[in-house]
Design an enzyme around this catalytic site. Structure first.
Site, PDB file in Angstrom:
ATOM      1  N   ARG A 200      49.953  71.285  90.508  1.00 50.93           N
ATOM      2  CA  ARG A 200      49.625  70.249  91.474  1.00 50.93           C
ATOM      3  C   ARG A 200      50.792  70.116  92.452  1.00 50.93           C
ATOM      4  O   ARG A 200      51.874  70.646  92.217  1.00 50.93           O
ATOM      5  CB  ARG A 200      49.345  68.929  90.767  1.00 50.93           C
ATOM      6  CG  ARG A 200      48.134  69.006  89.819  1.00 50.93           C
ATOM      7  CD  ARG A 200      47.766  67.642  89.297  1.00 50.93           C
ATOM      8  NE  ARG A 200      46.671  67.730  88.329  1.00 50.93           N
ATOM      9  CZ  ARG A 200      45.386  67.781  88.655  1.00 50.93           C
ATOM     10  NH1 ARG A 200      45.038  67.770  89.931  1.00 50.93           N
ATOM     11  NH2 ARG A 200      44.455  67.849  87.734  1.00 50.93           N
ATOM     12  N   ASP A 261      63.309  70.826  95.097  1.00 48.09           N
ATOM     13  CA  ASP A 261      62.554  72.083  94.986  1.00 48.09           C
ATOM     14  C   ASP A 261      63.466  73.228  95.421  1.00 48.09           C
ATOM     15  O   ASP A 261      63.306  73.816  96.482  1.00 48.09           O
ATOM     16  CB  ASP A 261      61.305  72.025  95.874  1.00 48.09           C
ATOM     17  CG  ASP A 261      60.298  73.128  95.536  1.00 48.09           C
ATOM     18  OD1 ASP A 261      60.463  73.767  94.478  1.00 48.09           O
ATOM     19  OD2 ASP A 261      59.372  73.348  96.329  1.00 48.09           O
TER      20      ASP A 261
END
Length: 506
Positions: A200, A261
């Protein structure tokens, strides 16, 4: 110390939470402050849980221990079962996290210990965040390899009968870039097996799993996933539910609010999932652009080198391709809008986004050429044939039915407003990061009908007062904030000059 289990109907997400009464019979009130976690044991079952205290005896009595839903589910015992409790020992691997935070390099054994403890839910979210932030500061290639292997080994590992199992993954950062939902039905229609598991969204307005969920069930067990792949040669499911690299899903939940990230963690995340999924041939799409995750060709080359190193070490045939990341792909940004674009391409609708169609065909062609029966250079033509003939659409419909067609489609957000051009001219560029930020502010991906519908792309001429995009939001607070932010910076640069004609590269 013995207490009876009582279920507390509270969703604490991944956290194991236990609740004791301030009048607990097993521990004196002053002892509550001495430790933060409990070890709960019964017939060899062990659960580590964070400790909360209640003054409400109707919630948890003096002879009971309350378990929030995730902990109750993982313990797997009926209410009223008697369990032993004791203060939980600090995981030994936390000392290695301290080494990483201070810039040290971890051994294979240390990384295995950390991942094993995280998989066993011995770490709190704060401790996981500390590990991730430490890794974000510096990781060697060997540490990335060790982390990848440890994450892949911590969950289910799928094996398939076919000698060629293909897969593709885009590193993200490009709004609307929902090519996987077109590639999978094209490649499976050709006859190759492509069991696609997706995460997701972390920092984006939608991931493949979020968008596919608009059309079909994506929460499938391993057995259900195998059945779909056996029947359809492909699937589009959420990787978390089939327990592939489950530590990656834990990391993602912690990374999301931190907007974290990094390159190394991204590689470990992707490669561990693909190893666990049983892929033999993997195509990695690296979009490059000034507002994409990867800004320059040099950065793309460095990322490619890390992927290739890991691929070589784990025996995965890997191709890394660089694509145009200068702006969004397709028109919709957000789950419902992106699902609309995907189906428009598969249905060969005249108004389907051309850039999304062309990129999906390019990637599909590269994967189809992993079929030994396809001559080099023939993959793109085969992909176009499968899309044009309706075979890809039929494959997608089979996959949707096999996974479980969504009973109802979510509506687009009821709060809508067009953002208008402030001057005449030509759209010079779109800021991918800003477009994603605005779509997330509108509520995507948690609100599936939220997002942006783009009316203009780079190179398009616009007149003052002409709509650039439309905001959709389901909540007034999200809508008002998005409108305010869009008025400050809509992510569009408009200039007086036309742009030179450039090929996208696919």
């Amino acid at each position: 110390m013995k207490l009876r289990i009582r279920r507390i109907p509270l969703d604490t997400f991944r956290e194991n939470v236990a609740v004791l009464s301030v009048d607990c019979e097993a521990l004196r009130p002053e002892a509550f402050q001495a430790f933060k976690r409990l070890e709960i044991v019964q017939d060899g079952r062990v659960l580590i849980a964070s400790l909360d205290i209640t003054h409400d005896t109707s919630l948890v009595g003096p002879g009971e221990i309350g378990l929030a839903d995730p902990a109750f589910r993982r313990m797997g015992l009926p209410e009223g079962t008697e369990v032993s409790i004791s203060p939980a020992r600090r995981p030994e691997s936390l000392s290695s996290v301290g080494v990483k935070i201070t810039g040290g390099t971890l051994s294979t054994h240390q990384i295995d210990q950390i991942v094993g403890d995280i998989a066993a839910y011995r770490y709190s979210s704060m401790e996981i965040a500390a590990f991730l932030v430490g890794c974000a500061g510096f990781m060697t290639s060997k540490e990335v390899l060790d982390l990848t292997r440890a994450m892949a080994a911590a969950g289910t590992k799928l094996q398939w009968a076919s000698p060629v199992i293909v897969d593709k993954h885009c590193i993200g950062g490009i709004p609307g870039n929902r090519t996987s939902m077109i590639v999978v039905p094209i490649v499976s229609a050709h006859g190759l097996h492509i069991p696609k598991t997706s995460s997701r969204a972390i920092t984006s307005p939608a991931g493949t799993a979020d968008t596919m969920e608009v059309l079909a069930n994506v929460d499938m067990s391993v057995e259900e996933m195998r059945r779909v792949v056996d029947d359809c040669k492909g699937c589009l499911v959420w990787g978390g539910h089939v327990n592939l690299s489950p530590v990656d899903d834990i990391f993602i939940r912690v990374e999301r609010p931190l907007n974290l990230d990094t390159r190394e963690q991204m590689v470990a995340s992707i490669m561990s999932k693909k190893m666990a999924a049983g892929s033999t041939h993997l195509l990695i799409d690296v979009p490059v652009g000034p507002t994409a995750k990867v800004h320059t060709s040099l950065d793309a080359m460095r990322l490619r080198k890390i992927f290739e190193y890991i691929g070589d070490q784990v025996g995965l045939h890997l191709d890394v391709v660089v694509s145009d990341g200068s702006g969004p792909i397709g028109r919709g940004v957000g789950p419902v809008l992106e699902a609309r674009d995907v189906m428009a391409v598969l249905r060969n609708e005249p108004g389907a986004p051309r850039d999304l169609r062309d990129k999906a065909l390019w990637l599909s062609g590269l994967l189809i050429e992993q079929d030994p029966a396809v001559r080099g250079g023939g993959g793109r033509a085969r992909a176009e044939e499968l899309l044009r003939s309706g075979a890809a659409l039929a494959s997608m419909e089979r996959i949707i039915d096999a996974q479980g067609r969504a009973e109802s489609h979510p509506d687009l957000g009821a709060h809508q407003m067009d953002v208008l051009a402030q001057q005449d001219g030509v759209v010079q560029s779109l800021d991918c990061l800003r477009i994603s930020q605005l779509a997330r502010l509108a509520g995507a991906p948690l609100s599936r009908g939220a997002g942006l519908d783009l009316f203009k792309k780079a190179g398009d001429r616009v007149e003052k007062g002409e709509p650039l995009f439309r905001i959709y939001s389901s909540a007034t607070s999200h809508f008002d904030m998005t409108v305010e932010e869009a008025e400050e910076d809509a992510g569009f640069v408009i200039g007086a000059t036309s742009l030179p004609k450039m090929e996208a590269g696919w």
